[in-house]
Design an enzyme around this catalytic site. Structure first.
Site, short mmCIF file in Angstrom:
data_model
loop_
_atom_site.label_atom_id
_atom_site.label_comp_id
_atom_site.label_asym_id
_atom_site.label_seq_id
_atom_site.Cartn_x
_atom_site.Cartn_y
_atom_site.Cartn_z
NE ARG A 90 92.37 -26.91 -68.07
CZ ARG A 90 91.82 -27.86 -68.69
NH1 ARG A 90 90.80 -28.38 -69.31
NH2 ARG A 90 92.94 -28.98 -68.71
CE LYS A 127 105.97 -34.64 -78.20
NZ LYS A 127 105.86 -33.27 -78.78
P1 ATR Z 1 100.69 -31.12 -75.08
O1 ATR Z 1 102.01 -32.26 -74.76
O2 ATR Z 1 100.26 -31.36 -76.28
O3 ATR Z 1 101.18 -29.79 -74.94
P2 ATR Z 1 99.59 -31.63 -72.62
O4 ATR Z 1 101.06 -31.68 -71.85
O5 ATR Z 1 98.50 -32.36 -71.79
O6 ATR Z 1 99.89 -31.87 -74.07
O7 ATR Z 1 99.19 -29.93 -72.24
C1 ATR Z 1 97.91 -29.52 -72.67
C2 ATR Z 1 97.84 -28.12 -72.50
O8 ATR Z 1 96.41 -27.63 -72.92
C3 ATR Z 1 97.75 -27.73 -71.08
O9 ATR Z 1 98.55 -26.32 -71.06
C4 ATR Z 1 96.38 -27.64 -70.77
O10 ATR Z 1 96.09 -27.05 -69.51
P3 ATR Z 1 96.08 -27.45 -68.05
O11 ATR Z 1 97.45 -27.42 -67.74
O12 ATR Z 1 95.08 -26.41 -67.42
O13 ATR Z 1 95.56 -28.82 -68.06
C5 ATR Z 1 95.61 -27.24 -71.83
N1 ATR Z 1 94.36 -27.56 -72.01
C6 ATR Z 1 93.83 -28.92 -72.55
N2 ATR Z 1 92.48 -28.92 -72.44
C7 ATR Z 1 91.99 -27.39 -72.30
C8 ATR Z 1 91.06 -26.78 -71.94
N3 ATR Z 1 89.71 -27.53 -72.51
N4 ATR Z 1 90.97 -25.51 -71.79
C9 ATR Z 1 92.10 -24.66 -71.74
N5 ATR Z 1 93.29 -25.44 -71.73
C10 ATR Z 1 93.41 -26.91 -71.96
#
Ligand code: ATR
Length: 502
Positions: free
Chosen positions: A387, A301
């Site tokens: 996170r 995206k």
């Molecule tokens: P999307 O476009 O689906 O939102 P993304 O841009 O990769 O995917 O965002 C993923 C989100 O999920 C982020 O807020 C990420 O937190 P970080 O910014 O700390 O990476 C969160 N996320 C992914 N895995 C996680 C986990 N195991 N625990 C907590 N937050 C998580």
């Protein structure tokens, strides 16, 4: 019916002839021919392959695939030769009792077998299975299968990357029309599976989702090809729309949603998954296939932004694009996620605005950015927990929201921003993880989890048990798709998007 009607070949991998016939009965009205994969049969069953076409009462193809070609047959070429001879002998004057096709590999030349086929009208499919990716020289590979005019060449390639898919497609679409079968396997070849007839393959293979199917090659169930992709109904005029994403889109619900809508509204259009590992490959494939638009999903995206000739206001505000529309030969980029979320949320809460509401958003990634824009537009005050605190801070600053750590340091903050809690990370998708496990629900919160697979995440189950009103992201998926329909078709999105069930 279109002239170049798609043929669906049901590949049968049962252990017995009877089992295969039972599988065939489940799909008879959805398939045009069947392949008996005799290499999957139990040893005693192999004696009966001669009677299969008569029992099946549908044009039948016989394959006895060797282990070296990705099949199960390990008894050696002598035994295989005897099996072919058995299957093709005693030809009957009623040709429907004979095999219509037999697959022979390019290194298997037995004049007596070939002569028998020619005498009794069994067409030879001359094949090569490339299991480790594309051959260097595709012209040579095809030429090696095309030595006899009356044989049908079949090139079967386990595509390893979107770069390979692109190279194969460039070559394929430049070929003059001829009888041939091309099979692209693996997730990067999914589009070829669905578009095979448009691209000029005589048929596409499908396999029943059956416990005895030990194959890891990605083949759709015939019901999926027939009921979701309506494969028999499209033709050269069908407009193509793709879902561009990584491997996980192979199981996406978007094709069901869009194709159901297209069909209900009698649009001659098809929506199919296009798995790529680089956005550049994806855009080149869209162009080669002549797609009119695309849905863009994780992780492309943001990657797609530099390639857009036009960016909508939402794309600029969110910093991500989920929809492409071909306009004057260039890609215009839109984002329908915020609107899709908004519509689903308002319906869930039974409200038209959120003036003064205090809400918590979990996550600060792509999905959370759309949620934040939408909640801001509706007048809510939000707390963003993530996170990685820097990402939360960056998003919060855009809208003058609060932010915090996604752990028990934020408990007091959540308590005062808990009228609505929106879970916008991927945590909980196909797992039992709960990103808010440090927080105890009071029962007064409305909880919206964007994850829809499983329909009830661990977080939603916990919230529901505490008495909260809960919902998942399925309707949002439908409504963002409705927004895409509007952009692609240039007409109001139909109501059907509100009613399609998974
Ligand atoms: P999307 O476009 O689906 O939102 P993304 O841009 O990769 O995917 O965002 C993923 C989100 O999920 C982020 O807020 C990420 O937190 P970080 O910014 O700390 O990476 C969160 N996320 C992914 N895995 C996680 C986990 N195991 N625990 C907590 N937050 C998580």
């Amino acid at each position: 019916m279109q002239e170049n009607q798609v043929k669906i070949c049901l590949s049968l991998a049962g252990k017995t002839i009877d089992e295969n016939l039972r599988i065939l009965e489940q799909y008879r009205d959805k398939v045009d021919l069947v392949e008996l994969r005799a290499d999957f049969l139990e040893p005693s069953e192999k004696f009966y392959i001669r009677i299969f076409p008569e029992k099946a009462r549908i044009p039948s193809l016989l394959s006895i695939r060797r282990a070296s070609d990705g099949g199960k047959f390990t008894d050696g070429e002598g035994v295989r030769l005897v099996l072919f001879a058995k299957a093709l002998s005693y030809a009957r004057s009623d040709v429907s009792a004979n095999y219509a096709y037999v697959e022979l590999e390019d290194d298997f030349h037995i004049p007596a077998i070939e002569e028998a086929c020619r005498t009794f009208g069994t067409r030879i499919v001359r094949s090569h299975h490339y299991q480790k990716g594309l051959p260097e020289n595709l012209d040579e590979a095809l030429a090696a299968l095309s030595r006899e005019d009356d044989e049908i060449p079949r090139l079967d390639v386990a595509i390893q990357s979107s770069g390979e898919a692109l190279r194969f497609l460039r070559w394929w679409i430049a070929l003059p029309p001829a009888e041939r079968i091309f099979t692209l396997t693996g997730v990067y070849g999914l589009f070829g599976h669905i578009l095979s007839s448009r691209l000029g393959s005589m048929w596409t293979y499908a396999r029943s989702r059956h416990p005895s199917d030990a194959s890891d090659r990605f083949l759709f169930d015939p019901a999926v090809l027939h009921d979701i992709y309506h494969l028999r109904e499209y033709g050269p005029q069908t407009e193509l729309y793709a879902l561009l994403g990584q491997k996980s889109i192979a199981a996406s619900l978007s094709p069901l949603i869009h194709n159901t809508a297209f069909r209900t509204l009698e649009k001659n259009a098809l929506f199919f998954p296009l798995v790529v590992d680089r956005i550049e490959d994806g855009l080149a494939l869209l162009e080669l296939l002549g797609c009119k638009g695309a849905a863009i999903t994780v992780p492309f995206k943001e990657d797609v932004l530099p390639y857009l000739a036009f960016r909508s206001t939402d794309v600029q505000r969110i910093g991500a694009c989920n929809t492409l529309v071909l306009r004057d030969g260039a890609w215009a980029g839109y984002n329908t996620d915020a609107d899709g979320f908004e519509r689903s949320l308002m319906q869930f809460l039974g409200r038209t605005d959120l003036e003064g509401m205090r809400a918590t958003i979990i996550g600060a990634g792509g999905a959370a950015k759309s949620v934040a824009l939408s909640l801001y537009r509706k007048g809510a005050h939000c707390l963003i927990l993530n996170r990685t605190i820097m990402a939360a801070r960056e998003l919060a600053r855009k809208y003058n929201f609060l932010y915090g750590h996604l752990d028990d340091r934020s408990i007091d903050l959540i308590s005062s921003y808990s009228e609505l809690i929106v879970q916008a990370t991927s945590v909980g998708m196909d797992s039992e993880d709960d990103p808010l496990n440090f927080y105890e629900f009071k029962g007064t919160e409305a909880v919206f989890d964007l994850v829809y697979h499983p329909p009830r995440t661990a977080l939603l189950k916990r919230a529901e048990a505490a008495g909260c009103q809960v919902t998942n992201g399925y309707r949002m998926l439908c409504y963002q798709a409705a927004g895409q329909y509007k952009l692609w078709m240039n007409e109001p999105p139909p109501e059907i998007y509100a009613h399609i069930e998974p």
